[in-house]
Design an enzyme around this catalytic site. Structure first.
Site, short mmCIF file in Angstrom:
data_model
loop_
_atom_site.label_atom_id
_atom_site.label_comp_id
_atom_site.label_asym_id
_atom_site.label_seq_id
_atom_site.Cartn_x
_atom_site.Cartn_y
_atom_site.Cartn_z
CG ASP A 1 68.35 -32.82 26.24
OD1 ASP A 1 68.99 -32.96 25.18
OD2 ASP A 1 67.35 -31.32 25.72
CD GLU B 1 65.85 -33.43 22.08
OE1 GLU B 1 66.50 -32.62 21.11
OE2 GLU B 1 66.10 -33.38 22.83
CG ASP C 1 100.49 -23.59 33.32
OD1 ASP C 1 100.64 -22.62 32.29
OD2 ASP C 1 101.78 -23.31 34.86
CG HIS D 1 67.53 -28.05 17.91
ND1 HIS D 1 68.47 -28.78 17.20
CD2 HIS D 1 66.57 -28.02 18.86
CE1 HIS D 1 68.17 -29.30 18.44
NE2 HIS D 1 67.54 -29.57 19.02
CE1 TYR E 1 59.92 -29.07 29.92
CE2 TYR E 1 58.22 -28.38 28.03
CZ TYR E 1 59.82 -28.11 28.37
OH TYR E 1 60.30 -29.34 27.32
NE ARG F 1 63.58 -31.06 25.88
CZ ARG F 1 63.74 -30.56 27.01
NH1 ARG F 1 63.29 -30.43 27.97
NH2 ARG F 1 65.09 -30.80 27.68
CG HIS G 1 68.38 -24.22 28.39
ND1 HIS G 1 68.55 -23.06 27.37
CD2 HIS G 1 68.18 -25.28 27.07
CE1 HIS G 1 68.03 -23.02 26.18
NE2 HIS G 1 67.70 -24.86 25.67
CG HIS H 1 60.64 -25.82 24.04
ND1 HIS H 1 60.64 -26.63 22.87
CD2 HIS H 1 60.25 -26.98 25.06
CE1 HIS H 1 60.19 -28.00 23.68
NE2 HIS H 1 60.48 -27.98 24.65
CD GLU I 1 63.84 -30.78 20.85
OE1 GLU I 1 64.29 -30.43 22.11
OE2 GLU I 1 64.98 -30.03 20.12
CG ASP J 1 69.37 -33.36 20.67
OD1 ASP J 1 69.30 -32.91 22.09
OD2 ASP J 1 68.71 -32.53 20.61
CG HIS K 1 70.62 -25.56 19.01
ND1 HIS K 1 69.88 -24.79 20.43
CD2 HIS K 1 70.25 -26.96 19.34
CE1 HIS K 1 69.46 -25.72 20.89
NE2 HIS K 1 69.41 -26.87 20.54
#
Length: 443
Positions: A256, A413, A36, A354, A394, A411, A239, A350, A390, A267, A361
Site C-alpha cells: 500500500d 486499492e 540540529d 475515503h 484478511y 487488498r 497499518h 474497514h 479498496e 494511494d 485521507h
C-alpha cells in the site's frame, strides 16, 4: 497563481455570506527530528491550497468586507540564512509572485493583525489546530477588546475556516486532476517496479526501496504516507509499516504505497505472490476481492451515495466468505444474516474508501450537510470528487477457519475520479488481475 487567487476570492465570498470578517490560515511549523536536524518540511495543505507558497513561518490573513484584501505574512529576506537554508522570497517578492494584495514580515503579525481584526464582525479561524497560534489569536483579541472605550469592538463570532475550505477542497478542478493523474501514474509505475523486483529471499525494505526510487526518479517530492510493504502474516495488519521481514516462497506481498506530487497524494494497494505465481487458495480469495472492487466501482457515479460502493463490495465479499468456507453457513446463516449481523467483519473490518486529495485521507464531509450525527444520509457523489476504492480480506489463524487461507491478507486499492457519467480509475495502469500480475513478474 490565478487558481490560488480565485480560491481566496471564493473563500472570501463565503465569509461575506456569513456577514464578513477576517480569516487567519497558518502554514505548518518546522519540526525537529533530533539535535540540529529537522524533519523534511511539508507545508500545511489548507495554507498551500490558498497560496501556492511553500516556505515555513507564514500566515495568510483574508479580510472580507466592503473591499476584500488578501495579505501574506512571511519571512524577511535574509542573505546570510539563504546561504544555509536556500532561497527566501521575502514579503515584496512573495506579494508579487503569489498575487497577494499586501505582504508583511512574519514578525509584524502582533502589530498588524489586531488592526485588521478590530471591528470585524467575525473571526474565521480553526481553533485547536495550532496551540502557539491559538495563544497569539487570543492575545490579538484581547488587544482589540482593550480598545472598547474608543468604540472599537472585537469579533462577536468565531467560525471554523476549515469547514468552508473542506467543502472547496472536496471538488478537484482540472489543474488538480492533472496533478493527481501524474501522481497516480508514478505510483502505478512504482508498484510495477516492486512486483518485477520481488523474489523469495528479499526483505520488505528491499521492495520499499524500489518504490521510493521510482517516486523520486519521476520527480515526486515525497511519499504521500509511510509505505506499507507486508509479506505473509504481516499483510493482515492493516497499518503495518515496511520492516525487515523475509519474503518467503509461497507467501503473498501486500504493498500500500503512493507518492505525493506537487502537494497532491496518490494511494494504491496491490497484492501479489512473492514468487510470481498465485496458489489455489490465494487465487480464490484474490478473485473475490477483485470482484468486490468491480462492484464498488460500478456504484461510484453521480447520484450514488458514498457508502453505496462499500455496501456493494460487502455483499460480494460476504458471499465469497460463505462460498469458500471462511464463514460457516451453519453458524452464521444466510448472506443477509452475515451482512445484518456484521459477521463479515472478522475478515473485512474497514470501509471501502475515503476522500483523496492534498492529504491521503482528505478533507470533506462524508454525510449530507443537513441534519445531525448518524441520522444524516451518506453524501451523494458528484463530479470532481476523488476517492479510493479498496476492499480486502484478511485471514488470521483462528479455530474454525480453513487452514489453507491462514495468514492471507489481500487488498486491492485504486483512485477514482467521479465524472459526469461514472468514474475514471486514474491508477488503472498498476497491474491488477491475476494474469497481469503473473505476466509482469515473470523473470
Amino acid at each position: 497563481m490565478k487558481s490560488y487567487a480565485a480560491r481566496r476570492a471564493a473563500l472570501m465570498a463565503q465569509m461575506k455570506a456569513k456577514g464578513g470578517g477576517v480569516a487567519i490560515i497558518p502554514t505548518a511549523p518546522e519540526v525537529m527530528r533530533n539535535r540540529d536536524a529537522d524533519y523534511p518540511y511539508r507545508h500545511d495543505s489548507y495554507f498551500y491550497y490558498l497560496s501556492g507558497f511553500t516556505e515555513p513561518e507564514a500566515v495568510i490573513v483574508l479580510v472580507a468586507g466592503k473591499t476584500n484584501q488578501a495579505i501574506l505574512f512571511c519571512r524577511e529576506k535574509n542573505l546570510e540564512r539563504e546561504i544555509w537554508d536556500g532561497y527566501r522570497f521575502g514579503p515584496d517578492a512573495a506579494r508579487e509572485t503569489f498575487g497577494f494584495d499586501a505582504a508583511y514580515s512574519i514578525s509584524a503579525l502582533d502589530t498588524e493583525v489586531p488592526k485588521l481584526v478590530a471591528d470585524a464582525p467575525a473571526l474565521f479561524y480553526a481553533l485547536g489546530s495550532d496551540a502557539k497560534l491559538d495563544r497569539q489569536v487570543q492575545a490579538w483579541l484581547q488587544t482589540v477588546r482593550m480598545q472598547a472605550r474608543a468604540g472599537i469592538t472585537a469579533p462577536s463570532a468565531v467560525h471554523d475556516v476549515h469547514v468552508l475550505l473542506d467543502e472547496m477542497r472536496l471538488f478537484k478542478d482540472a489543474e488538480e486532476v492533472a496533478i493527481m493523474k501524474r501522481a497516480a501514474t508514478i505510483s502505478a509505475d512504482a508498484h510495477r517496479r516492486a512486483m518485477q523486483a520481488s523474489r523469495p529471499g528479499l526483505r520488505e525494505y528491499h521492495l520499499e526501496a524500489e518504490l521510493l526510487h521510482e517516486f523520486r526518479r519521476q520527480g515526486s517530492q515525497f511519499p504521500a504516507y509511510g509505505s506499507i510493504v507486508a509479506t505473509g502474516a504481516n499483510a493482515c495488519v492493516l497499518h503495518y509499516r515496511a520492516s525487515d521481514a523475509l519474503l518467503k516462497d509461497g507467501d503473498l506481498v501486500l504493498i500500500d504505497a503512493g507518492c505525493e506530487m506537487d502537494s497532491y497524494a496518490s494511494d494504491i494497494t496491490r497484492t501479489f505472490p512473492a514468487n510470481g505465481k498465485f496458489s489455489g487458495p490465494q487465487k480464490a480469495l484474490y478473485e473475490i476481492v477483485l470482484a468486490a472492487q468491480h462492484a464498488a466501482i460500478a456504484e461510484t457515479r453521480p447520484g450514488k451515495r458514498f457508502m453505496d460502493g462499500h455496501d456493494a463490495a460487502v455483499r460480494v465479499l460476504a458471499q465469497g466468505m460463505l462460498d469458500t468456507g471462511l464463514l460457516d453457513k451453519n453458524k452464521v446463516g444466510s448472506l443477509e444474516d452475515v451482512i445484518e449481523k456484521g459477521a463479515y467483519r472478522q475478515f473485512y473490518m474497514h470501509r471501502t474508501g475515503h476522500w483523496l486529495g492534498m492529504d491521503v485521507h482528505d478533507v470533506g464531509e462524508y454525510r449530507d450537510l443537513v441534519g445531525s450525527g448518524e441520522e444524516r444520509p451518506w453524501r451523494a457523489l458528484e463530479p470532481g470528487m476523488m476517492l479510493t476504492i479498496e476492499p480486502g480480506i484478511y485471514v488470521r489463524p483462528e479455530p474454525g477457519v480453513p487452514e489453507q487461507f491462514w495468514n492471507i491478507g489481500i487488498r486491492i486499492e485504486d483512485d477514482a475520479l467521479v465524472t459526469d457519467n461514472g468514474c475514471e480509475i486514474i491508477t488503472e495502469s498498476a497491474p491488477k488481475t491475476i494474469e497481469e500480475i503473473e505476466a509482469v513478474m515473470k523473470h
